[in-house]
Design an enzyme around this catalytic site. Sequence first.
Site, short mmCIF file in Angstrom:
data_model
loop_
_atom_site.label_atom_id
_atom_site.label_comp_id
_atom_site.label_asym_id
_atom_site.label_seq_id
_atom_site.Cartn_x
_atom_site.Cartn_y
_atom_site.Cartn_z
N CYS A 1 -7.94 -2.11 1.56
CA CYS A 1 -7.07 -0.94 1.46
C CYS A 1 -6.35 -0.74 2.72
CB CYS A 1 -8.07 0.26 1.42
SG CYS A 1 -9.28 0.52 2.68
N HIS B 1 -11.48 5.05 3.73
CA HIS B 1 -10.49 4.61 2.65
C HIS B 1 -9.05 4.68 3.41
CE1 HIS B 1 -8.42 2.98 -0.86
NE2 HIS B 1 -7.71 4.45 -1.04
#
Length: 456
Positions: free
Chosen positions: A95, A178
């Site tokens: 990510c 994230h």
Amino acid sequence: MAHPHASGWKELESDPGLFTLLIKDFGVEGVKVREIYDLEESIHGTVYGFIFLFKWNEVGRSRRKIQPVSKDCFCTDPDVVNKMFFAHQVIPNSCATHALLSVLLNCENIDLGKLINRLKTDTQNFSPEDKGYAISNIPELALAHSKHARPESNPLAESLEDKPNGLTSNARTMEAFHFTCYLPLNGHLFELDGLKLHPIDHGPLPEGVPWHDMARTVVTERIKIATGGELSHDIRYNLMAVIPCTIEEYEGKIQRVRKRMQDLLSELSNNTAYSQQLGNESEVADELKSLSSFVDDAGIFCAVSQQKDIPTCSSSSDQVSTSRCTAYIKGDSSQQSLYQLLKHYELLAYIDNKSDEDGSNDVTVSDVVCVLQKLRVDIEQHLSLVHDEREKLEKYKIDDTRRTHDYIPFISLFLAMMQEQNLLDPLLDQNSLNRKRSKTTLNQSRKKPEKKRRRK
């Protein structure tokens, strides 16, 4: 089934130095990352995009499931989505690279380098899913990404199966995190999250206001919602700005100002009228020699900084400088020539109470020396800025080396050697004894004093 390249992508920390080095490993020039500490403080200068780290919500673990964002916010037009660079994240731990690439590949006027340019060219009009697979199948990206990760031999590290697909975790808290990004596209503020099916459109950008002001507002509201309406300094959230690297800008300014100084000094030394006047002003002549030496030193610094050949003030370059200004000198007095010379290089503003509209042409050699001194101060200030930026980059490299070094083998060997020398058991016994003492002292401090009985 695990992706064949999943083992090549490791967890990355939210650190501006790490992301700056990652950009350089991608081959991208003139871009760096800095951390935003205060969301209420305005940001000056160009901002390409924001990278946002947040604690992952269990409700939205998979982009295949129902998302907490309103459907009206999603941009579902395939023509718009495929023209921007939006990629689905198809492998774990990637990510950070996805968020960074989403910013770089959606910005103009960035030197992307060979690798990222190839990715941009090869994935034009690809679907988000295909772009995600394209990223996952470039081993150079995986290598650049994972070289900045902590070693996997850390006993606190989680396995890939113990966390949601595609997320980065914190080994200390065992929480999932994230990375996503915010950037302006087509007059709107977009959020590009590789774990969502579509880009999120936060609406049109306001006129007359920098786009990042709106982005900071969106991030602020997001954190308030997640923290119960309070904007606190929560370490579970982190915002970083992708901005231009100012080293090249500073070095370009140094070279331009240095060239002006070099031309003026060459003119003063090669022109007879100026030389005669300097013969009666020894202090001015000495100052010009000092300034000439400074110009040479500044050129050497820039050459070493950029790893180029060291420039020299050769006689041929001096002659070129002199011939370029000859038109301003012939047939004029020395004062008139100096005025025209400074006007030619747009340096009249460096003289107090002097401008292009000023009718007075009374400019002396001493005035030119003052201009040169101000140019010297300008160069020195930018040299200091370049030094600070390069020092910061070196610190990033040192921190990265410490982060990626595997200390576990050394610690294991050190403890084994201590055990062989019978040094470990006494230390453990002493530590156990100290802990018992501290625990006893703590219990005694907590014990309530008994009340004295009154005698009848």
